[in-house]
Design an enzyme around this catalytic site. Structure first.
Site, mmCIF file in Angstrom:
data_model
loop_
_atom_site.group_PDB
_atom_site.id
_atom_site.type_symbol
_atom_site.label_atom_id
_atom_site.label_comp_id
_atom_site.label_asym_id
_atom_site.label_seq_id
_atom_site.Cartn_x
_atom_site.Cartn_y
_atom_site.Cartn_z
ATOM 1 C CB SER A 1 47.919 -17.503 14.804
ATOM 2 O OG SER A 1 48.562 -18.650 14.276
ATOM 3 C CB ALA B 1 47.225 -10.479 9.270
ATOM 4 C CB THR C 1 54.464 -13.905 10.415
ATOM 5 O OG1 THR C 1 53.299 -13.437 9.724
ATOM 6 C CG2 THR C 1 54.994 -12.810 11.328
ATOM 7 C CD GLN D 1 65.558 -15.015 4.954
ATOM 8 O OE1 GLN D 1 66.036 -14.374 4.031
ATOM 9 N NE2 GLN D 1 65.686 -16.322 5.048
ATOM 10 C CD GLU E 1 64.556 -5.632 2.505
ATOM 11 O OE1 GLU E 1 63.338 -5.517 2.358
ATOM 12 O OE2 GLU E 1 65.100 -6.614 3.029
ATOM 13 C CG ASP F 1 43.462 -23.250 3.984
ATOM 14 O OD1 ASP F 1 43.926 -23.656 2.901
ATOM 15 O OD2 ASP F 1 43.667 -23.830 5.067
ATOM 16 C CG HIS G 1 63.365 -15.122 -3.226
ATOM 17 N ND1 HIS G 1 64.628 -15.579 -3.497
ATOM 18 C CD2 HIS G 1 63.513 -14.088 -2.386
ATOM 19 C CE1 HIS G 1 65.504 -14.840 -2.840
ATOM 20 N NE2 HIS G 1 64.852 -13.934 -2.153
ATOM 21 N NE ARG H 1 63.247 -10.294 -4.012
ATOM 22 C CZ ARG H 1 62.556 -10.379 -2.900
ATOM 23 N NH1 ARG H 1 61.265 -10.576 -2.944
ATOM 24 N NH2 ARG H 1 63.147 -10.284 -1.736
ATOM 25 C CG HIS I 1 59.042 -14.780 -1.699
ATOM 26 N ND1 HIS I 1 59.519 -15.520 -0.633
ATOM 27 C CD2 HIS I 1 59.341 -13.483 -1.414
ATOM 28 C CE1 HIS I 1 60.100 -14.704 0.240
ATOM 29 N NE2 HIS I 1 59.991 -13.474 -0.201
ATOM 30 N NE ARG J 1 56.483 -9.007 -1.254
ATOM 31 C CZ ARG J 1 57.375 -9.436 -0.349
ATOM 32 N NH1 ARG J 1 57.188 -9.168 0.921
ATOM 33 N NH2 ARG J 1 58.427 -10.131 -0.715
HETATM 34 C C1 LIG Z 1 60.891 -16.667 3.677
HETATM 35 C C2 LIG Z 1 60.070 -15.419 3.686
HETATM 36 C C3 LIG Z 1 60.662 -14.186 3.906
HETATM 37 C C4 LIG Z 1 59.890 -13.020 3.937
HETATM 38 N N1 LIG Z 1 60.480 -11.825 4.240
HETATM 39 C C5 LIG Z 1 59.692 -10.716 4.388
HETATM 40 C C6 LIG Z 1 60.240 -9.485 4.849
HETATM 41 O O1 LIG Z 1 61.424 -9.386 5.150
HETATM 42 N N2 LIG Z 1 59.409 -8.413 4.965
HETATM 43 C C7 LIG Z 1 58.071 -8.459 4.662
HETATM 44 O O2 LIG Z 1 57.359 -7.451 4.798
HETATM 45 N N3 LIG Z 1 57.529 -9.627 4.228
HETATM 46 C C8 LIG Z 1 58.300 -10.736 4.108
HETATM 47 N N4 LIG Z 1 57.726 -11.907 3.696
HETATM 48 C C9 LIG Z 1 56.283 -11.940 3.476
HETATM 49 C C10 LIG Z 1 55.553 -11.880 4.833
HETATM 50 O O3 LIG Z 1 56.272 -12.667 5.755
HETATM 51 C C11 LIG Z 1 54.129 -12.391 4.737
HETATM 52 O O4 LIG Z 1 53.448 -11.755 3.693
HETATM 53 C C12 LIG Z 1 53.367 -12.126 6.035
HETATM 54 O O5 LIG Z 1 54.074 -12.651 7.123
HETATM 55 C C13 LIG Z 1 51.981 -12.747 5.974
HETATM 56 O O6 LIG Z 1 51.402 -12.667 7.248
HETATM 57 P P1 LIG Z 1 49.933 -13.218 7.459
HETATM 58 O O7 LIG Z 1 49.576 -12.975 8.878
HETATM 59 O O8 LIG Z 1 49.042 -12.674 6.414
HETATM 60 O O9 LIG Z 1 50.058 -14.787 7.155
HETATM 61 P P2 LIG Z 1 50.969 -15.920 7.821
HETATM 62 O O10 LIG Z 1 52.047 -15.376 8.652
HETATM 63 O O11 LIG Z 1 51.329 -16.860 6.731
HETATM 64 O O12 LIG Z 1 49.954 -16.634 8.801
HETATM 65 C C14 LIG Z 1 48.849 -17.374 8.313
HETATM 66 C C15 LIG Z 1 48.196 -18.053 9.485
HETATM 67 O O13 LIG Z 1 46.957 -18.627 9.090
HETATM 68 C C16 LIG Z 1 46.875 -19.956 9.560
HETATM 69 N N5 LIG Z 1 45.928 -20.663 8.690
HETATM 70 C C17 LIG Z 1 45.980 -20.793 7.344
HETATM 71 N N6 LIG Z 1 44.893 -21.462 6.910
HETATM 72 C C18 LIG Z 1 44.150 -21.753 7.997
HETATM 73 C C19 LIG Z 1 42.923 -22.444 8.211
HETATM 74 N N7 LIG Z 1 42.212 -22.987 7.200
HETATM 75 N N8 LIG Z 1 42.457 -22.572 9.470
HETATM 76 C C20 LIG Z 1 43.158 -22.060 10.530
HETATM 77 N N9 LIG Z 1 44.324 -21.411 10.393
HETATM 78 C C21 LIG Z 1 44.798 -21.254 9.136
HETATM 79 C C22 LIG Z 1 48.285 -20.443 9.532
HETATM 80 O O14 LIG Z 1 48.435 -21.591 10.325
HETATM 81 C C23 LIG Z 1 49.005 -19.212 10.076
HETATM 82 O O15 LIG Z 1 48.859 -19.142 11.467
HETATM 83 C C24 LIG Z 1 58.500 -13.085 3.673
HETATM 84 C C25 LIG Z 1 57.898 -14.321 3.430
HETATM 85 C C26 LIG Z 1 58.662 -15.484 3.452
HETATM 86 C C27 LIG Z 1 57.995 -16.798 3.227
#
Ligand SMILES: Cc1cc2nc3c(=O)[nH]c(=O)nc-3n(C[C@H](O)[C@H](O)[C@H](O)COP(=O)(O)OP(=O)(O)OC[C@H]3O[C@@H](n4cnc5c(N)ncnc54)[C@H](O)[C@@H]3O)c2cc1C
Length: 543
Positions: free
Chosen positions: A15, A18, A45, A49, A120, A222, A243, A289, A350, A385
């Site tokens: 959640s 994506a 997500t 920042q 950036e 996972d 990072h 970086r 990171h 990236r």
């Molecule tokens: C501190 C920080 C700063 C960042 N800054 C930036 C930025 O400025 N710009 C940028 O583009 N990117 C940035 N990134 C990277 C970016 O945030 C992530 O790549 C992106 O948010 C990933 O989104 P996602 O939906 O793929 O995964 P996530 O947002 O990590 O969500 C994963 C979801 O899956 C769920 N999940 C995982 N495993 C399971 C399971 N087995 N069963 C059920 N649920 C599960 C989790 O609970 C969560 O809800 C940053 C990352 C970090 C950590």
């Protein structure tokens, strides 16, 4: 305990940006389940920042964003994918604005359409929309409130997916398709069956495999591990982005110290006060970086220290407080006054550039299974990236997933019933210490042997340890009732093995993969590292 069986048109695991953007993109006539192992917003997500990159300014161009991304990816990006994502950027930002995300507004220099754009690392133009320094929070909270108001979307928080259900679970079934997932309800302790016509992995990255990470606890790979076990190919896992500066403090796991601090003159120091970056690069603290992270790692390994320091105390206190209020306040809570004291920092895992291999429709190798976001390997990032391209990738690939599902609806029926989760041969765990011990050991040896600077000897050492821990955990898993920690550890071990395998195969240094045995780039190694599981079956031509 009776087993619950759920049926939906689309099952979304995860959640973050994506998962939630996909839930909102799907036709409202479809029943959708979103599974989230903690509360809905917990994931990378919400912590993002910087912002999201897209071509919004008239002086910028698609070509320029494409070229910057290709350059950052060090020759390994898929140019077709890069163009696809970049071209879909502006529309996806407009989609977020329509949903109500409040990006920072500005009418002056450096703005487009009334929104402020920042620049950036790696971007040659201002093209990053942001919501102050908390873009992820603005995106996550907006998407969450929209999804909660969506009647066709059912949310299952505190539920962790254990494994995918495929036609292999139906003995003698001739087909080849993903049918759903076994999901542990963390409230009741029961493993339920979730069946769906389409299943989407949006479970984020795998950065918790390292001792130090900027990611929240949920980033345990996972989705990558589940897809691999279900027969999907995985690619480019050697490219883990670190990072350079995460706060080192026992009570402050995962707190990033932004690069802007170095931009404003902060210096990296050894414990004895020596400034070391000028020894590594003429740009000193302002080097890219990966160079800064490698230099810190080198000094930490050379001296055997647990961290180095980042010092901005030579700048006037009111300047520091005005520019970095969040960091100042957080460090002060921990007894560090950054206007007077150096900040203890370590590099931290990171971002996971590799993942489950998907095509430009977000399809994995297993029919019926898609992957989006940090879980997926799309070809966008290549060997490194570029900042702010990852949230964009989440949005674009979820849009592509929704489109592809829409086009297949008429052809795909609901799956047949499948056997329930079999707990007849397991008992309550007798020694939880095995899980906690192996978890700590894994993250430590991954940090020491498979981190920022690698060698074949270190990688092989890590492989031996990973194999041993994996055997122990597979045995434990087959005897004892599953728990959240056991599921995550099993997945982390799987992912660690994939990272090591990829790193051993890449016999050169390129982008984020740096090995002392092959310190140069080898122009002949310009393809992704693709791992093929024993259970892999190529897709048929019809699905
Ligand atoms: C501190 C920080 C700063 C960042 N800054 C930036 C930025 O400025 N710009 C940028 O583009 N990117 C940035 N990134 C990277 C970016 O945030 C992530 O790549 C992106 O948010 C990933 O989104 P996602 O939906 O793929 O995964 P996530 O947002 O990590 O969500 C994963 C979801 O899956 C769920 N999940 C995982 N495993 C399971 C399971 N087995 N069963 C059920 N649920 C599960 C989790 O609970 C969560 O809800 C940053 C990352 C970090 C950590």
């Amino acid at each position: 305990m009776p087993v619950n069986s759920h049926r939906h048109d689309v099952l979304i695991l995860g959640s973050g940006a994506a998962g939630l953007s996909l839930a909102l993109r799907l036709n409202e006539g479809l029943s959708v389940a979103v599974i989230s192992k903690r509360e809905l917003s917990e994931g990378s997500t919400v912590y993002a920042q910087g912002g999201i990159s897209a071509v919004l300014d008239a002086t910028d161009s698609i070509e320029s964003h494409v070229q910057d991304t290709l350059k950052a990816g060090a020759g390994l990006c898929d140019p077709e994918v890069v163009r696809l994502v970049v071209e879909r950027g502006p529309d996806n930002i407009r989609w977020l604005l329509d949903k109500g995300v409040e990006f920072t507004r500005d009418e002056g220099h450096g703005s487009a359409g009334g929104y402020h754009l920042t620049r950036e690392g790696g971007h040659t133009h201002r093209r990053v929309v942001h919501a102050a320094d908390a873009t992820g929070r603005a995106v996550a909270t907006t998407l969450e409130s929209q999804v909660r108001a969506q009647p066709n979307v059912q949310l299952f928080e505190q539920h962790i997916a254990v494994d995918l259900i495929t036609t292999r679970h139906l003995h003698g079934h001739p087909g080849h398709r993903c049918l759903g997932a076994y999901v542990l309800d963390l409230g009741t302790g029961r493993v339920d069956v979730f069946l769906a016509r389409f299943v989407v992995l949006a479970t984020g990255g795998a950065n918790k495999v390292y001792l130090y990470t900027s990611n929240p606890d949920v980033s345990t790979g996972d989705g990558i591990a589940m897809a691999w076990r279900a027969g999907c190919r995985v690619a480019n896992m050697e490219f883990m982005q670190f990072h350079p500066t995460c706060l080192y403090h026992p009570q402050a796991r995962s707190f990033l110290i932004t690069e802007a601090l170095r931009g404003e003159g902060a210096r990296l120091l050894l414990p004895d006060g020596e400034r070391f970056m000028p020894r590594f690069d003429a740009r000193a603290e302002l080097a890219p970086r990966d160079i800064v992270a490698r230099a810190i790692d080198h000094e930490m390994k050379r001296l055997g220290t647990e961290h180095v320091y980042l010092d901005i105390s030579h700048r006037p206190a009111d300047f520091v407080i005005a520019h970095f209020p969040t960091i100042h306040a957080r460090c002060l809570e921990l007894g560090i006054d950054i206007t007077k004291d150096p900040i203890p920092v370590v590099p931290a895992a990171h971002y996971t550039c590799g993942g489950v291999l998907v095509d430009t429709r977000a399809r994995t190798d297993l029919p019926g299974l898609y992957a989006s976001g940090e879980t997926a390997y799309t070809g966008l990032h290549g060997a490194n990236r570029m900042a702010s391209n990852s949230l964009l990738e989440c949005l674009v690939y979820s849009e592509l997933t929704a489109k592809d599902i829409e086009q297949q609806l008429a052809e795909v029926a609901h799956p047949p019933a499948v056997p329930p989760w079999d707990e007849s041969r397991v008992t309550e765990p007798d020694e939880e210490v095995v899980v906690t011990h192996n978890w700590d050991e894994l993250r430590r040896f991954m940090w020491d042997y498979v981190g920022i600077v690698r060698t074949n000897k270190r990688l092989r050492r890590a492989k031996r340890r990973a194999d041993l821990l994996q055997q122990e955990i597979i045995e434990y898993y087959s005897h004892f009732r599953v728990s959240n920690d056991l599921i995550e550890l099993r997945n982390l071990l799987e992912v660690a093995d994939l990272i090591i395998q990829c790193a051993l195969r890449r016999r050169e240094s390129r982008g984020l993969h740096y090995t002392l045995d092959f310190p140069d780039k080898d122009p002949s190694q310009r393809g992704p590292t693709i791992l093929i599981p024993d259970t892999y079956r190529p897709r048929g031509g019809t699905d």
